[in-house]
Scaffold this active site. Structure first.
Site, PDB file in Angstrom:
ATOM      1  CD  GLN A 132      -2.788   1.347   0.208  1.00  0.00           C
ATOM      2  OE1 GLN A 132      -3.475   0.387  -0.071  1.00  0.00           O
ATOM      3  NE2 GLN A 132      -2.883   2.496  -0.447  1.00  0.00           N
ATOM      4  NE  ARG A 289      -1.802  -1.894  -2.895  1.00  0.00           N
ATOM      5  CZ  ARG A 289      -2.525  -2.698  -2.099  1.00  0.00           C
ATOM      6  NH1 ARG A 289      -3.624  -2.248  -1.532  1.00  0.00           N
ATOM      7  NH2 ARG A 289      -2.128  -3.941  -1.846  1.00  0.00           N
TER       8      ARG A 289
END
Ligand code: CP
Ligand code: NVA
Length: 304
Positions: A132, A289
């Site tokens: 993340q 991501r």
């Protein structure tokens, strides 16, 4: 040669992390870059907690690199206790080329990595969420350039897995990290000491306004992480003063950006006007991501 695991940001050199981030930017600009680099390779994704972004971005990312992903859940593969972890690692290593693991106990992740003969990637544990933070760093750099010399503020749970991975990032990127969290939910003295020893600059307070003052980037996350549902009511009370709302954002620099790893709970840790407003770059971070994960998989497989 031992496999190239990707477990936590602080276990890598700053050069390695910056290289992975730069490849992330590269594959975002040119989607066909490394298009067949992982042809014939298989990624096993093991989830012991729910996921939207991590699951889809790893699966799509692996496909875009020419490989294939299979989705497993901990219960389906009888990952019942830590004694089954070494055996799962040994067996999976005979079938697939790469494992991504989302689990509760960080020790399960390190146990899997210890016994696997193929690379293991941390897809989130109770302790950390490094993939993340790579995506967040990419989003910040796209919008505002280098993090060096900037001030990043976190408000909410100071022991949150995303917050901890940002502490790890602060060891590699020379930004000031100001964390506002209530007493009892602040980062441990051990992690702060380790971060300072490794060159990070971190300040911890219980006052969100002072953490956010003149910040270039404001971060938060849910007050109730996966697995903490039984404490929802108390945690919501404790963290209410830490909400990111327009008044708090007004303390930050005018051009400050806002990020949240998602899923977000509008009206709790962040108000709709902030997350859906002009300072929010959450959707770019969410998109990243995909690109960051492609870079991580390429690094783990020795392509970059
Ligand atoms: N941010 C994130 O990891 O989202 P998921 O839980 O949906 O994977
Ligand atoms: N801290 C959150 C992050 C979700 C991506 C959780 O662990 O539930």
């Amino acid at each position: 040669m031992s496999p190239r695991h990707f477990l936590d940001l602080h276990e890598h050199s700053a050069e390695e992390i910056k290289h992975i981030v730069s490849v992330g930017h590269g594959v975002k600009k040119n989607r066909s870059l490394h298009a067949n680099a992982l042809a014939g390779k298989t990624l096993a994704m093991i989830f012991e907690k729910p996921s939207l972004r991590t699951r889809v971005s790893f699966d799509v990312g692996m496909n875009q690199l020419g490989g294939h992903a299979i989705m497993l859940t901990g219960s389906e593969i009888q990952l019942k206790s830590d004694t089954s972890i070494p055996d799962a690692a040994r067996a999976l290593s005979r079938y697939v080329n790469l494992i991504m693991f989302r689990t509760h106990d960080h020790g399960y992740l390190t146990g899997l990595a210890e016994h696997a003969t193929i690379p293991v990637i941390n897809g989130l544990t109770n302790d950390t969420h490094p993939c993340q933070v790579l995506a967040d760093i990419m989003a910040y750099e796209e919008h505002r350039g280098s993090l060096t010399g900037k001030t990043v503020a976190w408000t909410g749970d100071g022991r949150d897995n995303v917050c901890t991975s940002w502490i790890h990032a602060a060891m590699h990127y020379q930004f000031k990290f100001k964390i506002a969290a209530p007493k009892g939910h602040q980062p441990t003295t051990e992690i702060i000491a380790m971060a300072h020893e490794k060159g990070a600059f971190i300040e911890v307070t219980d006052d969100p306004a002072s953490a956010v003052k003149d910040a270039d980037c404001v971060l938060t996350d849910t007050w109730v992480s996966m697995g903490q549902e039984a404490e929802s009511i108390t945690r919501r009370e404790i963290f209410t003063p830490y909400q990111v709302n327009a008044a708090l954002m007004a303390q930050a620099k005018k051009d400050a950006v806002f990020m949240h790893c998602l899923p977000a709970y509008r009206g709790l840790e962040v108000t709709s006007d902030v997350i859906d407003g002009p300072q929010s770059i959450v959707w770019d971070a969410a998109e990243n991501r995909l690109h960051a994960q492609k870079a991580v998989m390429l690094w783990c497989m020795g392509v970059i």
